[in-house]
Design a protein around this motif. Structure first.
Motif, PDB file in Angstrom:
ATOM      1  N   SER A  45      14.939   2.037  13.499  1.00 44.37           N
ATOM      2  CA  SER A  45      14.181   1.277  12.231  1.00 44.37           C
ATOM      3  C   SER A  45      13.724   0.254  13.860  1.00 44.37           C
ATOM      4  CB  SER A  45      15.205  -0.249  11.840  1.00 44.37           C
ATOM      5  OG  SER A  45      16.011   0.035  12.739  1.00 44.37           O
ATOM      6  N   THR A  46      13.473   0.197  15.068  1.00 43.35           N
ATOM      7  CA  THR A  46      13.395  -1.407  15.700  1.00 43.35           C
ATOM      8  C   THR A  46      11.756  -0.775  15.822  1.00 43.35           C
ATOM      9  OG1 THR A  46      13.669  -0.037  17.627  1.00 43.35           O
ATOM     10  CG2 THR A  46      15.090  -1.731  16.817  1.00 43.35           C
ATOM     11  N   ARG A  47      11.574   0.248  15.825  1.00 46.29           N
ATOM     12  CA  ARG A  47      10.338   0.847  16.201  1.00 46.29           C
ATOM     13  C   ARG A  47       9.591   1.545  14.759  1.00 46.29           C
ATOM     14  NH1 ARG A  47      11.060   6.091  19.954  1.00 46.29           N
ATOM     15  NH2 ARG A  47       8.827   6.419  19.806  1.00 46.29           N
ATOM     16  N   ALA A  48      10.108   1.932  13.417  1.00 46.50           N
ATOM     17  CA  ALA A  48       9.097   1.564  12.576  1.00 46.50           C
ATOM     18  C   ALA A  48      10.007   0.984  11.555  1.00 46.50           C
ATOM     19  CB  ALA A  48       9.107   3.291  12.203  1.00 46.50           C
ATOM     20  N   PRO A  49       9.688  -0.148  11.386  1.00 47.44           N
ATOM     21  CA  PRO A  49      10.978  -0.721  10.597  1.00 47.44           C
ATOM     22  C   PRO A  49      10.454  -0.983   9.557  1.00 47.44           C
ATOM     23  CG  PRO A  49       9.336  -2.489  12.043  1.00 47.44           C
ATOM     24  CD  PRO A  49       9.125  -1.398  11.954  1.00 47.44           C
ATOM     25  N   PHE A  50      12.119  -0.515   7.834  1.00 47.66           N
ATOM     26  CA  PHE A  50      12.332  -0.331   6.998  1.00 47.66           C
ATOM     27  C   PHE A  50      10.859  -1.817   6.716  1.00 47.66           C
ATOM     28  CE2 PHE A  50      16.364   0.772   8.487  1.00 47.66           C
ATOM     29  CZ  PHE A  50      16.559   2.134   7.624  1.00 47.66           C
ATOM     30  N   ARG A  51      10.285  -0.741   5.638  1.00 47.55           N
ATOM     31  CA  ARG A  51      10.232  -2.013   4.018  1.00 47.55           C
ATOM     32  C   ARG A  51      10.160  -0.979   3.115  1.00 47.55           C
ATOM     33  NH1 ARG A  51       5.634   2.164   7.493  1.00 47.55           N
ATOM     34  NH2 ARG A  51       7.482   1.287   8.799  1.00 47.55           N
ATOM     35  N   GLN A  52       9.222  -2.415   1.719  1.00 51.81           N
ATOM     36  CA  GLN A  52       9.281  -1.838   0.053  1.00 51.81           C
ATOM     37  C   GLN A  52       7.817  -0.953   0.448  1.00 51.81           C
ATOM     38  OE1 GLN A  52      11.503  -5.069  -0.996  1.00 51.81           O
ATOM     39  NE2 GLN A  52      12.598  -3.808  -2.215  1.00 51.81           N
ATOM     40  N   MET A  53       7.561   0.453  -0.335  1.00 49.44           N
ATOM     41  CA  MET A  53       5.998   1.066  -0.478  1.00 49.44           C
ATOM     42  C   MET A  53       5.832   0.984  -1.919  1.00 49.44           C
ATOM     43  SD  MET A  53       6.468   4.522   2.079  1.00 49.44           S
ATOM     44  CE  MET A  53       6.930   4.198   3.396  1.00 49.44           C
ATOM     45  N   LEU A  54       4.163   0.592  -2.021  1.00 48.47           N
ATOM     46  CA  LEU A  54       4.159   0.753  -3.748  1.00 48.47           C
ATOM     47  C   LEU A  54       4.098   2.287  -3.798  1.00 48.47           C
ATOM     48  CD1 LEU A  54       1.695  -1.938  -2.882  1.00 48.47           C
ATOM     49  CD2 LEU A  54       3.610  -2.295  -3.415  1.00 48.47           C
ATOM     50  N   THR A  55       4.115   2.311  -5.359  1.00 46.21           N
ATOM     51  CA  THR A  55       3.404   3.548  -5.891  1.00 46.21           C
ATOM     52  C   THR A  55       2.156   3.544  -6.158  1.00 46.21           C
ATOM     53  OG1 THR A  55       3.972   2.315  -8.569  1.00 46.21           O
ATOM     54  CG2 THR A  55       6.117   2.854  -7.383  1.00 46.21           C
ATOM     55  N   PRO A  56       1.451   4.622  -6.764  1.00 46.45           N
ATOM     56  CA  PRO A  56       0.748   4.919  -7.149  1.00 46.45           C
ATOM     57  C   PRO A  56      -0.176   3.366  -7.423  1.00 46.45           C
ATOM     58  CG  PRO A  56       1.296   6.687  -6.551  1.00 46.45           C
ATOM     59  CD  PRO A  56       2.531   5.373  -6.564  1.00 46.45           C
ATOM     60  N   GLY A  57       0.941   3.673  -9.256  1.00 48.48           N
ATOM     61  CA  GLY A  57       0.746   2.425  -9.882  1.00 48.48           C
ATOM     62  C   GLY A  57       1.171   1.314  -9.561  1.00 48.48           C
ATOM     63  N   GLY A  58       1.092   0.717  -8.301  1.00 44.11           N
ATOM     64  CA  GLY A  58       1.395  -0.993  -7.756  1.00 44.11           C
ATOM     65  C   GLY A  58       2.594  -1.435  -7.660  1.00 44.11           C
ATOM     66  N   GLN A  59       3.529  -0.643  -8.080  1.00 43.99           N
ATOM     67  CA  GLN A  59       4.999  -1.082  -8.728  1.00 43.99           C
ATOM     68  C   GLN A  59       5.520  -0.859  -6.977  1.00 43.99           C
ATOM     69  OE1 GLN A  59       6.012  -2.942 -10.997  1.00 43.99           O
ATOM     70  NE2 GLN A  59       3.545  -2.296 -11.677  1.00 43.99           N
ATOM     71  N   ARG A  60       6.641  -2.236  -6.281  1.00 44.06           N
ATOM     72  CA  ARG A  60       6.779  -2.148  -4.884  1.00 44.06           C
ATOM     73  C   ARG A  60       8.579  -1.311  -5.483  1.00 44.06           C
ATOM     74  NH1 ARG A  60       5.809  -4.019  -0.557  1.00 44.06           N
ATOM     75  NH2 ARG A  60       4.335  -5.166  -1.857  1.00 44.06           N
ATOM     76  N   MET A  61       8.588  -0.276  -4.607  1.00 48.78           N
ATOM     77  CA  MET A  61       9.551   0.877  -4.590  1.00 48.78           C
ATOM     78  C   MET A  61      10.648  -0.057  -4.387  1.00 48.78           C
ATOM     79  SD  MET A  61       8.429   4.017  -2.983  1.00 48.78           S
ATOM     80  CE  MET A  61       9.331   5.089  -3.472  1.00 48.78           C
ATOM     81  N   SER A  62      12.196   0.316  -4.324  1.00 44.57           N
ATOM     82  CA  SER A  62      13.688  -0.279  -5.073  1.00 44.57           C
ATOM     83  C   SER A  62      14.415  -0.251  -3.539  1.00 44.57           C
ATOM     84  CB  SER A  62      14.194   0.126  -6.190  1.00 44.57           C
ATOM     85  OG  SER A  62      15.896  -0.794  -6.155  1.00 44.57           O
ATOM     86  N   ALA A  63      14.283   0.851  -3.658  1.00 48.01           N
ATOM     87  CA  ALA A  63      14.609   1.237  -1.816  1.00 48.01           C
ATOM     88  C   ALA A  63      13.342   0.292  -1.010  1.00 48.01           C
ATOM     89  CB  ALA A  63      15.625   2.468  -1.541  1.00 48.01           C
ATOM     90  N   ALA A  64      14.091   0.246   0.227  1.00 43.85           N
ATOM     91  CA  ALA A  64      13.181  -0.217   1.841  1.00 43.85           C
ATOM     92  C   ALA A  64      13.428   1.351   2.292  1.00 43.85           C
ATOM     93  CB  ALA A  64      13.578  -0.954   2.448  1.00 43.85           C
ATOM     94  N   MET A  65      12.452   1.572   2.847  1.00 46.50           N
ATOM     95  CA  MET A  65      11.811   2.740   3.350  1.00 46.50           C
ATOM     96  C   MET A  65      11.684   2.465   5.202  1.00 46.50           C
ATOM     97  SD  MET A  65      10.634   4.721   0.614  1.00 46.50           S
ATOM     98  CE  MET A  65      11.409   4.995  -1.075  1.00 46.50           C
ATOM     99  N   THR A  66      11.948   4.118   5.605  1.00 39.89           N
ATOM    100  CA  THR A  66      11.356   4.167   7.007  1.00 39.89           C
ATOM    101  C   THR A  66      11.541   5.871   7.322  1.00 39.89           C
ATOM    102  OG1 THR A  66      10.483   3.816   9.119  1.00 39.89           O
ATOM    103  CG2 THR A  66      13.259   4.114   8.578  1.00 39.89           C
ATOM    104  N   ASN A  67      11.148   6.418   7.999  1.00 42.01           N
ATOM    105  CA  ASN A  67      10.807   7.662   8.205  1.00 42.01           C
ATOM    106  C   ASN A  67      11.016   8.207   9.867  1.00 42.01           C
ATOM    107  OD1 ASN A  67       9.611   9.402   6.064  1.00 42.01           O
ATOM    108  ND2 ASN A  67       8.693   7.424   6.242  1.00 42.01           N
ATOM    109  N   CYS A  68      11.339   9.123  10.191  1.00 43.33           N
ATOM    110  CA  CYS A  68      11.235   9.799  11.902  1.00 43.33           C
ATOM    111  C   CYS A  68      11.045  11.400  11.942  1.00 43.33           C
ATOM    112  CB  CYS A  68      12.653   9.828  12.454  1.00 43.33           C
ATOM    113  SG  CYS A  68      13.869  10.355  11.491  1.00 43.33           S
ATOM    114  N   GLY A  69      10.347  11.795  12.739  1.00 44.07           N
ATOM    115  CA  GLY A  69       9.871  13.116  13.067  1.00 44.07           C
ATOM    116  C   GLY A  69       8.160  13.210  12.743  1.00 44.07           C
ATOM    117  N   PRO A  70       8.218  14.721  12.957  1.00 38.84           N
ATOM    118  CA  PRO A  70       6.603  14.661  13.065  1.00 38.84           C
ATOM    119  C   PRO A  70       5.664  14.079  12.110  1.00 38.84           C
ATOM    120  CG  PRO A  70       7.591  16.413  13.684  1.00 38.84           C
ATOM    121  CD  PRO A  70       8.114  15.514  12.942  1.00 38.84           C
TER     122      PRO A  70
END
Length: 217
Positions: A45-70
């Motif tokens: 999370s220091t390299r790819a911070p958590f963030r609340q992504m937007l849905t295709p409809g423009g709503q902000r998602m409840s959970a904060a997210m990040t990823n790792c892997g290819p």
């Protein structure tokens, strides 16, 4: 199993529980590795911070997210998809730690899915009040591979439904270290998380972290 039984507990029982054909809960499976996993998440999370992504409809998602892997799963106004780079900085997602790969493979094998090699790990951060609505994991090209979901921190109530959104959902209390694996005939079942209750966990404080391992391509 009611979540009230676990409100003041950091750890639940060990063992296996079958949810449906191809779907299992491995109680406490990740607990021995939890501190190392949490340290890896902090580094990611220091390299790819958590963030609340937007849905295709423009709503902000409840959970904060990040990823790792290819590949990393993202959501924005253009839709849901996997991308090799973090849209915040244009850089590749952090590599998936070896401990993550081993845990995912071992859990999948224990549930009857040997040879699982994930290429994406979605990391969700839940705080009290955060939820995840019922959804299917169907953005992957490889639907033959299972989903492996690891719970860390505060307990949560997991909803595990059927192949249609309108099907009845079972409610399952997930504790720190529990791993849910579903694939085969259960691969496209709807699932979600009820709003998180207030609490404090010894390792993560007022948080639940969920690792979701997937084979995207």
């Amino acid at each position: 199993m009611t979540p009230d039984l676990f409100e003041n507990c950091d750890e639940g029982p060990s063992g296996r529980e079958e949810l449906a054909p191809g779907a299992l809960v491995l109680r406490g499976f990740a607990r021995p590795q939890a501190e190392g996993l949490i340290a890896e998440i902090a580094e990611i999370s220091t390299r790819a911070p958590f963030r609340q992504m937007l849905t295709p409809g423009g709503q902000r998602m409840s959970a904060a997210m990040t990823n790792c892997g290819p590949l990393g799963w993202i959501s924005d106004r253009h839709g849901y998809r996997y991308e090799p780079c973090d849209p915040l900085n244009g850089k590749p997602w952090p590599p998936m730690p070896a401990s993550f790969l081993h845990l995912a493979a071992d859990a999948a094998a224990a549930a009857g899915f040997p040879g699982f090699v994930p290429d994406a790990c979605l990391i969700n951060r839940y705080e009290p009040g955060t939820r995840m609505s019922l959804h299917q994991d169907r953005d992957e090209q490889d639907l033959a591979a299972p989903i492996v979901s690891v719970s860390l921190g505060l307990p949560a109530v997991f909803l595990f439904g059927g192949l249609n959104r309108s099907d009845r959902s079972d409610r399952l209390a997930l504790m720190h270290g529990d791993v849910v694996v579903w694939g085969g005939p259960s691969r496209l079942r709807f699932h979600g998380i009820l709003p998180m209750k207030e609490g404090t966990h010894a390792l993560l404080g007022r948080q639940r972290i969920n690792l979701t391992f997937r084979k995207a391509v």
